[in-house]
Enzyme design. Structure first.
Site, PDB file in Angstrom:
ATOM      1  CE1 TYR A 107      -4.362   1.149   0.110  1.00 44.61           C
ATOM      2  CE2 TYR A 107      -3.501   2.743   1.688  1.00 44.61           C
ATOM      3  CZ  TYR A 107      -4.505   2.321   0.839  1.00 44.61           C
ATOM      4  OH  TYR A 107      -5.660   3.056   0.727  1.00 44.61           O
TER       5      TYR A 107
ATOM      6  CE  LYS B 234      -7.721   5.362   2.011  1.00 45.38           C
ATOM      7  NZ  LYS B 234      -8.922   6.049   1.473  1.00 45.38           N
TER       8      LYS B 234
HETATM    9  P1  ZID Z   1     -13.563   2.156  -6.444  1.00 48.63           P
HETATM   10  O1  ZID Z   1     -12.626   2.031  -7.585  1.00 48.63           O
HETATM   11  O2  ZID Z   1     -14.915   1.556  -6.588  1.00 48.63           O
HETATM   12  O3  ZID Z   1     -13.779   3.666  -6.012  1.00 48.63           O
HETATM   13  C1  ZID Z   1     -12.829   4.670  -6.157  1.00 48.63           C
HETATM   14  C2  ZID Z   1     -13.465   5.717  -7.048  1.00 48.63           C
HETATM   15  O4  ZID Z   1     -12.693   6.909  -7.012  1.00 48.63           O
HETATM   16  C3  ZID Z   1     -13.544   5.288  -8.523  1.00 48.63           C
HETATM   17  O5  ZID Z   1     -14.888   5.336  -8.943  1.00 48.63           O
HETATM   18  C4  ZID Z   1     -12.723   6.360  -9.227  1.00 48.63           C
HETATM   19  O6  ZID Z   1     -13.245   6.677 -10.487  1.00 48.63           O
HETATM   20  C5  ZID Z   1     -12.857   7.523  -8.252  1.00 48.63           C
HETATM   21  N1  ZID Z   1     -11.850   8.578  -8.400  1.00 48.63           N
HETATM   22  C6  ZID Z   1     -10.502   8.446  -8.485  1.00 48.63           C
HETATM   23  N2  ZID Z   1      -9.930   9.663  -8.604  1.00 48.63           N
HETATM   24  C7  ZID Z   1     -10.944  10.574  -8.599  1.00 48.63           C
HETATM   25  C8  ZID Z   1     -11.003  11.996  -8.699  1.00 48.63           C
HETATM   26  N3  ZID Z   1      -9.888  12.732  -8.848  1.00 48.63           N
HETATM   27  N4  ZID Z   1     -12.207  12.610  -8.653  1.00 48.63           N
HETATM   28  C9  ZID Z   1     -13.328  11.880  -8.523  1.00 48.63           C
HETATM   29  N5  ZID Z   1     -13.349  10.534  -8.413  1.00 48.63           N
HETATM   30  C10 ZID Z   1     -12.163   9.895  -8.456  1.00 48.63           C
HETATM   31  O7  ZID Z   1     -12.779   1.531  -5.186  1.00 48.63           O
HETATM   32  P2  ZID Z   1     -13.167   1.370  -3.653  1.00 48.63           P
HETATM   33  O8  ZID Z   1     -14.616   1.157  -3.447  1.00 48.63           O
HETATM   34  O9  ZID Z   1     -12.192   0.332  -3.164  1.00 48.63           O
HETATM   35  O10 ZID Z   1     -12.721   2.769  -3.029  1.00 48.63           O
HETATM   36  C11 ZID Z   1     -13.571   3.599  -2.286  1.00 48.63           C
HETATM   37  C12 ZID Z   1     -12.885   4.029  -1.001  1.00 48.63           C
HETATM   38  O11 ZID Z   1     -12.729   2.885  -0.168  1.00 48.63           O
HETATM   39  C13 ZID Z   1     -11.483   4.612  -1.208  1.00 48.63           C
HETATM   40  O12 ZID Z   1     -11.287   5.693  -0.327  1.00 48.63           O
HETATM   41  C14 ZID Z   1     -10.586   3.450  -0.810  1.00 48.63           C
HETATM   42  O13 ZID Z   1      -9.297   3.878  -0.382  1.00 48.63           O
HETATM   43  C15 ZID Z   1     -11.418   2.886   0.347  1.00 48.63           C
HETATM   44  N6  ZID Z   1     -10.990   1.549   0.752  1.00 48.63           N
HETATM   45  C16 ZID Z   1     -11.209   0.459  -0.063  1.00 48.63           C
HETATM   46  C17 ZID Z   1     -10.733  -0.782   0.303  1.00 48.63           C
HETATM   47  C18 ZID Z   1     -11.087  -2.015  -0.490  1.00 48.63           C
HETATM   48  O14 ZID Z   1     -10.880  -3.148  -0.027  1.00 48.63           O
HETATM   49  N7  ZID Z   1     -11.672  -1.864  -1.677  1.00 48.63           N
HETATM   50  C19 ZID Z   1      -9.880  -0.876   1.432  1.00 48.63           C
HETATM   51  C20 ZID Z   1      -9.776   0.231   2.282  1.00 48.63           C
HETATM   52  C21 ZID Z   1     -10.326   1.433   1.924  1.00 48.63           C
HETATM   53  C22 ZID Z   1      -8.834  -1.902   1.400  1.00 48.63           C
HETATM   54  O15 ZID Z   1      -8.060  -1.812   0.451  1.00 48.63           O
HETATM   55  N8  ZID Z   1      -8.225  -5.100   4.111  1.00 48.63           N
HETATM   56  C23 ZID Z   1      -7.501  -5.042   2.970  1.00 48.63           C
HETATM   57  C24 ZID Z   1      -7.702  -3.989   2.065  1.00 48.63           C
HETATM   58  C25 ZID Z   1      -8.663  -3.015   2.353  1.00 48.63           C
HETATM   59  C26 ZID Z   1      -9.389  -3.121   3.514  1.00 48.63           C
HETATM   60  C27 ZID Z   1      -9.161  -4.153   4.387  1.00 48.63           C
END
Ligand code: ZID
Length: 229
Positions: free
Chosen positions: A181, A189
């Site tokens: 990460y 974060k």
């Molecule tokens: P996602 O790809 O569905 O959402 C991210 C969105 O951000 C996408 O739709 C992009 O188009 C959009 N985006 C990027 N840049 C821009 C910008 N400049 N302006 C507007 N939009 C933009 O992914 P997601 O649902 O994983 O992410 C949503 C949130 O959840 C983010 O803040 C992540 O950091 C957070 N998050 C996700 C996870 C996960 O597992 N998916 C975790 C923690 C936090 C995680 O990685 N154990 C292991 C891993 C994890 C948790 C626990």
């Protein structure tokens, strides 16, 4: 009913979509903010019914999305947008997608909202260890993943109804070392979590808005797949 603006939905695999569904199931009206370069494919998929299976709510009805706003949360207003983005063909089809303009459009269309969700992050060098991360990559991660929340809350605060609520999504890599990460995403974060405390104090005093961040479990979203999680 309550109105919710969810920033960071571009498909039906991420947290933003799942949060939208939960809020819709609880009776909220759903407005989305979708990253400009992903807007066309998201809207055409919606129109063509590609997401209909994942729109089904517990009562059997389909989640309605009142409006999808183009958004790029790394730009606060048109003055911030550099020439190469202005002329980029992935941005040319959309207008009013900076944070300030989106907040103005939501105000025009709906007056006010009750719930603001930040479900977006981007770290161009996320696959690089911090020791190999460039200044540009680090600052880009902070801009897209941390300041984007400060900016969204700042611009939506005047139209967030008192008693309303705002959340973002964080990750435990902010406080413990999680190899993989990288790119300054762990830093981003940590900033997001600290900012959550400060913004809760400020937005709570200013407009009685709650500010929280959720460290959820892993979800195989597009963003998570991109870093091999
Ligand atoms: P996602 O790809 O569905 O959402 C991210 C969105 O951000 C996408 O739709 C992009 O188009 C959009 N985006 C990027 N840049 C821009 C910008 N400049 N302006 C507007 N939009 C933009 O992914 P997601 O649902 O994983 O992410 C949503 C949130 O959840 C983010 O803040 C992540 O950091 C957070 N998050 C996700 C996870 C996960 O597992 N998916 C975790 C923690 C936090 C995680 O990685 N154990 C292991 C891993 C994890 C948790 C626990």
């Amino acid at each position: 009913g309550k109105k919710a603006f969810i920033a960071g939905v571009a498909d039906d695999n991420g947290y933003g979509w799942a949060i939208a569904k939960s809020l819709a199931a609880a009776g909220a009206e759903i407005l989305l903010g979708t990253w400009v370069p992903a807007l066309n494919i998201f809207e055409s998929s919606l129109r063509r019914g590609k997401f209909d299976g994942s729109r089904i709510l517990p009562d059997g009805s389909l989640m309605e999305i009142s409006k999808v706003y183009p958004l790029d949360a790394v730009f606060d207003n048109p003055d911030d947008v550099p020439e190469d983005i202005k002329t980029n063909k992935r941005y040319a089809g959309a207008t009013k997608w900076t944070v300030q303009e989106v907040a103005e459009s939501v105000k025009e269309d709906f007056g006010s909202i009750d719930i603001l969700v930040h479900s977006l992050a981007n770290g161009p060098e996320v696959t690089k260890p911090l020791l190999e991360t460039s200044r540009k990559g680090y600052l880009a991660a902070i801009s897209a993943s941390s300041y984007s929340y400060v900016s969204l809350l700042k611009h939506f605060l005047p139209i967030l109804n008192p008693g309303g609520s705002s959340i973002s999504l964080t990750y435990i890599a902010s406080e413990r070392i999680i190899p993989g990460y990288g790119g300054g995403m762990s830093s981003a974060k940590a900033a997001l979590e600290s900012d959550t405390r400060v913004l809760a104090f400020e937005a709570g005093r200013k407009r009685k808005i709650r500010v929280n961040t959720i460290s959820a479990g892993p979800l195989r979203s597009r963003a998570a797949k991109a870093i091999g999680f």
